[in-house]
Design a protein around this motif. Structure first.
Motif, PDB file in Angstrom:
ATOM      1  N   HIS A 179      54.334  16.258  24.935  1.00 59.13           N
ATOM      2  CA  HIS A 179      53.453  17.194  25.631  1.00 59.13           C
ATOM      3  C   HIS A 179      52.440  17.862  24.706  1.00 59.13           C
ATOM      4  CE1 HIS A 179      56.792  16.925  28.616  1.00 59.13           C
ATOM      5  NE2 HIS A 179      55.774  16.911  29.437  1.00 59.13           N
ATOM      6  N   ALA A 180      52.212  17.248  23.533  1.00 57.37           N
ATOM      7  CA  ALA A 180      51.214  17.795  22.604  1.00 57.37           C
ATOM      8  C   ALA A 180      49.820  17.330  23.029  1.00 57.37           C
ATOM      9  CB  ALA A 180      51.517  17.367  21.175  1.00 57.37           C
ATOM     10  N   ILE A 181      49.364  17.892  24.141  1.00 60.22           N
ATOM     11  CA  ILE A 181      48.076  17.528  24.719  1.00 60.22           C
ATOM     12  C   ILE A 181      47.090  18.663  24.462  1.00 60.22           C
ATOM     13  CG2 ILE A 181      46.867  17.144  26.921  1.00 60.22           C
ATOM     14  CD1 ILE A 181      49.552  15.890  27.898  1.00 60.22           C
ATOM     15  N   SER A 182      45.857  18.308  24.157  1.00 60.58           N
ATOM     16  CA  SER A 182      44.803  19.298  23.969  1.00 60.58           C
ATOM     17  C   SER A 182      43.681  19.038  24.957  1.00 60.58           C
ATOM     18  CB  SER A 182      44.255  19.241  22.539  1.00 60.58           C
ATOM     19  OG  SER A 182      45.272  19.515  21.594  1.00 60.58           O
ATOM     20  N   LEU A 183      42.943  20.094  25.259  1.00 62.14           N
ATOM     21  CA  LEU A 183      41.817  19.991  26.176  1.00 62.14           C
ATOM     22  C   LEU A 183      40.510  20.180  25.407  1.00 62.14           C
ATOM     23  CD1 LEU A 183      42.997  22.057  29.293  1.00 62.14           C
ATOM     24  CD2 LEU A 183      43.356  19.633  28.784  1.00 62.14           C
ATOM     25  N   PHE A 184      39.514  19.384  25.776  1.00 59.04           N
ATOM     26  CA  PHE A 184      38.215  19.428  25.114  1.00 59.04           C
ATOM     27  C   PHE A 184      37.107  19.462  26.160  1.00 59.04           C
ATOM     28  CE2 PHE A 184      41.211  17.176  22.445  1.00 59.04           C
ATOM     29  CZ  PHE A 184      41.022  17.742  21.198  1.00 59.04           C
ATOM     30  N   VAL A 185      36.000  20.112  25.800  1.00 59.72           N
ATOM     31  CA  VAL A 185      34.806  20.070  26.639  1.00 59.72           C
ATOM     32  C   VAL A 185      33.910  18.971  26.080  1.00 59.72           C
ATOM     33  CG1 VAL A 185      32.841  21.338  27.552  1.00 59.72           C
ATOM     34  CG2 VAL A 185      34.992  22.533  27.103  1.00 59.72           C
ATOM     35  N   VAL A 186      33.646  17.961  26.903  1.00 59.85           N
ATOM     36  CA  VAL A 186      32.915  16.775  26.464  1.00 59.85           C
ATOM     37  C   VAL A 186      31.670  16.590  27.329  1.00 59.85           C
ATOM     38  CG1 VAL A 186      33.039  14.268  26.157  1.00 59.85           C
ATOM     39  CG2 VAL A 186      35.052  15.694  25.664  1.00 59.85           C
TER      40      VAL A 186
END
Length: 380
Positions: A179-186
């Motif tokens: 669950h080591a998920i990150s969110l990015f603005v792309v």
């Protein structure tokens, strides 16, 4: 059913948004279905009227409306007019909060003002070919490379995939931790970002859906949302409002389908009498009306609780489960009561039937909703 949770300001906002839909959206529905996409201009017009991200602070260009009932009204009215292409609730209530609630001041100031005006259309890219509701199965990766991340992977079934300008993208930043998920603005104009096929669907044909591909996309470090590795928490935190707003839209659309059927059975003559005079018709419509009013009351309660700061993920899951099943039932009974006409595309009830089916799948399948509810029952 009489509702007491809206005041004069809410009613004025509803009237204004309903007029906007009748003028700028409903007349163009057929051409948008043929094109498979909603034109950018409608987002710009909605932005001019203050209908996009109304909860954003005035410092970013928003209306600073800290009252979820206004977002409820938008979602309801979209459903009540039968619209399934122009979906500002996706842009405003589902995607924007990831940036507004968890993003840095830099991200808010760079992206939210143009999202409010409609210059930027937002989307969220989570689902992958082998990972839908199971986010732990996500394969997209974002590798730390000093002053930027290198993003690779592909996403599918992405709403606003063709028209979107800015996407919140979920990717693994530690492949060894599930669950080591990150969110990015792309941004869609970055090198290595590619749109795949404009996907053809059973329903919701004017809501553009696509595959997205990320081939060594350089994502600046400042475009990370919040803390690295905390994306799963942010996603889970946003799901309560996402599922509630889906439930509200389900109820509005079910009401639209109910009204289509009510009008048809009153006009249609069978054996010299209106179809509405038949006891079977009356019983079917009575049952649907009762279920609709119960769903309205429950979603109103959840919205009131949200305004009090109670973001009830279990309640939202229950609402999403029951209203998606309700919408499909109203659409199905509507087709049946229309008879052969209900199978013809020229009758709106047939379009509702096709459009409704996805509601038992998106934002978490009905099976996932049941699993969440069951866990809550047996953890007590």
């Amino acid at each position: 059913m009489k509702r007491y949770n809206f005041d004069e300001d809410h009613n004025m906002f509803r009237d204004s948004f309903r007029a906007f839909l009748q003028q700028e959206v409903v007349p163009h529905r057929e051409e948008w279905r043929e094109a498979g996409i909603v034109p950018r201009e409608v987002y710009l017009k909605a932005g001019e009227m203050g209908f996009l991200i109304p909860q954003a602070p005035e410092s970013l260009g928003g209306l600073a409306i800290d009252d979820f009932r206004f977002q409820q009204i938008i979602s309801e009215e979209i459903g009540l007019c039968g619209e399934t292409g122009f979906m500002p609730q996706l842009h405003s209530t589902i995607v924007a909060p990831y940036i507004m609630n968890n993003g840095s001041d830099f991200l808010k100031e760079k992206y939210i003002p143009k999202a409010i005006t409609g210059e930027y259309i937002l989307g969220v890219a989570m689902t992958e070919p082998d990972a839908g509701s199971d986010l732990a199965g996500m394969r997209a990766t974002a590798v730390d490379n000093g002053d930027h991340y290198v993003l690779n992977g592909n996403k599918t079934y992405i709403s606003n995939g063709i028209c979107g300008d800015v996407f919140v993208v979920a990717a693994r930043t530690d492949p060894t931790v599930p669950h080591a998920i990150s969110l990015f603005v792309v941004e869609a104009n970055w090198e290595g970002f590619k749109r795949g096929a404009h996907l053809k669907k059973m329903g919701m044909k004017s809501q553009d859906t696509a595959e997205l591909f990320f081939d060594n996309v350089k994502v600046p470090k400042e475009n990370l949302i919040g803390v690295e590795g905390q994306g799963f928490k942010y996603l889970m935190g946003g799901l309560a409002e996402e599922r509630l707003i889906c439930a509200i839209w389900n109820v509005g659309t079910a009401e639209y389908a109910f009204n289509l059927t009510k009008e048809f059975v009153q006009d249609r003559k069978v054996f010299g009498k209106p179809l509405s005079a038949m006891q079977n018709t009356q019983f079917k419509m009575a049952e649907l009306r009762a279920r609709l009013d119960m769903a309205i009351a429950y979603t109103d309660t959840l919205v009131a609780n949200t305004n009090r700061g109670d973001h009830d993920s279990i309640g939202a899951s229950q609402a999403k489960l029951l209203t998606s099943e309700l919408l499909c039932d109203v659409a199905d009974e509507g087709v049946q009561l229309h008879g052969g006409a209900g199978y013809m595309e020229e009758y709106p009830i047939s379009q509702v039937f096709a459009d409704a089916r996805i509601t038992r799948i998106f934002a978490g399948t009905s099976e996932i909703m049941k699993l969440i509810i069951a866990r809550a029952i047996f953890s007590e």
